[in-house]
Design a protein around this motif. Sequence first.
Motif, PDB file in Angstrom:
ATOM      1  N   ILE A 204     -17.849 -54.852 105.113  1.00 16.25           N
ATOM      2  CA  ILE A 204     -17.231 -54.022 104.089  1.00 16.25           C
ATOM      3  C   ILE A 204     -16.035 -54.781 103.529  1.00 16.25           C
ATOM      4  N   ALA A 205     -15.908 -54.790 102.212  1.00 19.32           N
ATOM      5  CA  ALA A 205     -14.832 -55.561 101.589  1.00 19.32           C
ATOM      6  C   ALA A 205     -14.445 -54.965 100.245  1.00 19.32           C
ATOM      7  N   GLU A 206     -13.153 -54.985  99.958  1.00 18.76           N
ATOM      8  CA  GLU A 206     -12.640 -54.671  98.623  1.00 18.76           C
ATOM      9  C   GLU A 206     -12.680 -55.956  97.791  1.00 18.76           C
ATOM     10  N   PRO A 207     -13.270 -55.939  96.621  1.00 17.10           N
ATOM     11  CA  PRO A 207     -13.233 -57.142  95.777  1.00 17.10           C
ATOM     12  C   PRO A 207     -11.810 -57.576  95.440  1.00 17.10           C
ATOM     13  N   VAL A 208     -10.923 -56.607  95.240  1.00 12.70           N
ATOM     14  CA  VAL A 208      -9.483 -56.857  95.146  1.00 12.70           C
ATOM     15  C   VAL A 208      -8.825 -55.898  96.133  1.00 12.70           C
ATOM     16  N   GLN A 209      -8.056 -56.446  97.071  1.00 19.14           N
ATOM     17  CA  GLN A 209      -7.456 -55.598  98.091  1.00 19.14           C
ATOM     18  C   GLN A 209      -6.301 -54.803  97.492  1.00 19.14           C
ATOM     19  N   GLY A 210      -6.413 -53.473  97.534  1.00 16.05           N
ATOM     20  CA  GLY A 210      -5.439 -52.618  96.877  1.00 16.05           C
ATOM     21  C   GLY A 210      -4.132 -52.491  97.625  1.00 16.05           C
ATOM     22  N   VAL A 211      -4.145 -51.746  98.735  1.00 16.61           N
ATOM     23  CA  VAL A 211      -2.947 -51.575  99.548  1.00 16.61           C
ATOM     24  C   VAL A 211      -2.432 -52.929 100.026  1.00 16.61           C
ATOM     25  N   TRP A 236     -24.088 -55.470 102.892  1.00 13.80           N
ATOM     26  CA  TRP A 236     -22.816 -55.698 102.220  1.00 13.80           C
ATOM     27  C   TRP A 236     -22.392 -54.394 101.547  1.00 13.80           C
ATOM     28  N   ILE A 237     -21.223 -53.888 101.956  1.00 14.52           N
ATOM     29  CA  ILE A 237     -20.632 -52.692 101.358  1.00 14.52           C
ATOM     30  C   ILE A 237     -19.472 -53.139 100.480  1.00 14.52           C
ATOM     31  N   SER A 238     -19.532 -52.834  99.197  1.00 14.19           N
ATOM     32  CA  SER A 238     -18.428 -53.146  98.294  1.00 14.19           C
ATOM     33  C   SER A 238     -17.593 -51.891  98.087  1.00 14.19           C
ATOM     34  N   ASP A 239     -16.342 -51.929  98.559  1.00 16.54           N
ATOM     35  CA  ASP A 239     -15.416 -50.808  98.423  1.00 16.54           C
ATOM     36  C   ASP A 239     -14.769 -50.902  97.041  1.00 16.54           C
ATOM     37  N   GLU A 240     -15.279 -50.105  96.102  1.00 15.05           N
ATOM     38  CA  GLU A 240     -14.833 -50.146  94.710  1.00 15.05           C
ATOM     39  C   GLU A 240     -13.915 -48.970  94.378  1.00 15.05           C
ATOM     40  N   VAL A 241     -13.285 -48.411  95.393  1.00 15.55           N
ATOM     41  CA  VAL A 241     -12.424 -47.253  95.179  1.00 15.55           C
ATOM     42  C   VAL A 241     -11.313 -47.562  94.182  1.00 15.55           C
ATOM     43  N   GLN A 242     -10.755 -48.774  94.229  1.00 21.66           N
ATOM     44  CA  GLN A 242      -9.695 -49.141  93.294  1.00 21.66           C
ATOM     45  C   GLN A 242     -10.173 -50.071  92.178  1.00 21.66           C
ATOM     46  N   THR A 268     -19.116 -48.046  97.223  1.00 21.41           N
ATOM     47  CA  THR A 268     -18.344 -46.807  97.319  1.00 21.41           C
ATOM     48  C   THR A 268     -17.365 -46.734  96.154  1.00 21.41           C
ATOM     49  N   PHE A 269     -17.090 -45.505  95.697  1.00 19.92           N
ATOM     50  CA  PHE A 269     -16.185 -45.312  94.574  1.00 19.92           C
ATOM     51  C   PHE A 269     -15.387 -44.037  94.785  1.00 19.92           C
TER      52      PHE A 269
END
Length: 427
Positions: A204-211, A236-242, A268-269
């Motif tokens: 699981i990874a954020e494409p751009v790390q938010g926090v 592969w889980i893309s964390d697209e929340v931000q 994820t969004f």
Amino acid sequence: MSGLHERHRAVSPEWLALYYRHPIELTHGEGRYVWDADGNRYLDFFGGILTTMTAHALPEVTKAVAEQAGRIIHSSTLYLNRPMVELAERIAVLSGIPDARVFFTTSGTEANDTALLLATAYRGSNQILALRNSYHGRSFSAVSITGNHAWSPTSLSPLQTLYVHGGVRTRGPYAELSDERFIKACVADLEDLLGHTRAPAALIAEPVQGVGGFTSPPDGLFAAFRRVLDRHGVLWISDEVQTGWGRTGDHFWGWQAHAEHGPPDILTFAKGIGNGMSVGGVVARAEVMNCLDANSISTFGGSPVTMAASLANLSYLLEHDLQGNARRVGGLLIERLRSVAAASPAVREVRGRGLMIGIELVKPGTDDADPEAAAAVLEAARAGGLLIGKGGGHNTSVLRVAPPLTLTVAEAEEGAAILADALHAAG
């Protein structure tokens, strides 16, 4: 201390953070501006943590909410829900995931929880790969895959989490490498890790790390990771929340900067899609989404009101090309901020893409994070009429700039000027 602040402290957990020495109560907003209870106006460059994505009090969204609330507010997923189906159809196509299925939640945390449930059930493994410096939410399982100890308050976990390199380009053991060698080193680290563990369920990874301070790897890292993951059958889980919905300007989703091998297995969004309404969700190909062999529903996920708001918000975003606006105005803003930063010895780096910009502060003449300076700039910016955020790992020394995607050039210039004064005043 204000009366409301005293009441807040009397009934809220001590760990529930508030910004500013004298916290403010926001009472209303319009466009890119908000007002506090004392009548002060602020240019909003944080959007309730990247959540007011289009604008405050956007007429199209408020109208959709009011009309839907006048018909029916709640039904649960036990009944057919036209706004939910219509939004799922649109997101399934936009996701780029073939034969996509969409499940709605009430937050990004819950979306990531669901993605972890799907991946571990599908793979029959409770091992998860995550990136250092990451953040994925507040729940028990989400904090257990968060590679940032300031946001992970317990070592207890339902998962076995292993952390890989790659989320931070300009710090750490690979910082001095070229982009190509950086990617090769991170891939070698992943290969080595997989050689010493049983088959994990997912990365699981954020494409751009938010926090984490709006840090990101070179474009193509996750495509290189994907080649390794596919050989091992790891999802592969893309964390697209931000990063979702065009905020990065160049792409609609963050994963598209790493698109050589196609979309992620699970996406994820949350946040921006509802423009402030409580909406999150998971997209996965049918084979993965349908792997659960037990019943499940959602009481509040896919609420008719939040779905109506999201449909109106998404339509506005696409019809007005807000991704293009994020690219154009964001590009101007980041260059303006780099010009401002050049005059400040406390700024180590201005980074980001689109309207997702981080300003990292250090003690002048060193590479040492300076959270006190970040706090001082936050206060000075607020005094000047600008709201921004903070992040950057456990040191919280990065100023986070993420305005609504309708930001104008004039507002970008206004905010940059206030930030310039704030950096000067705090320095």
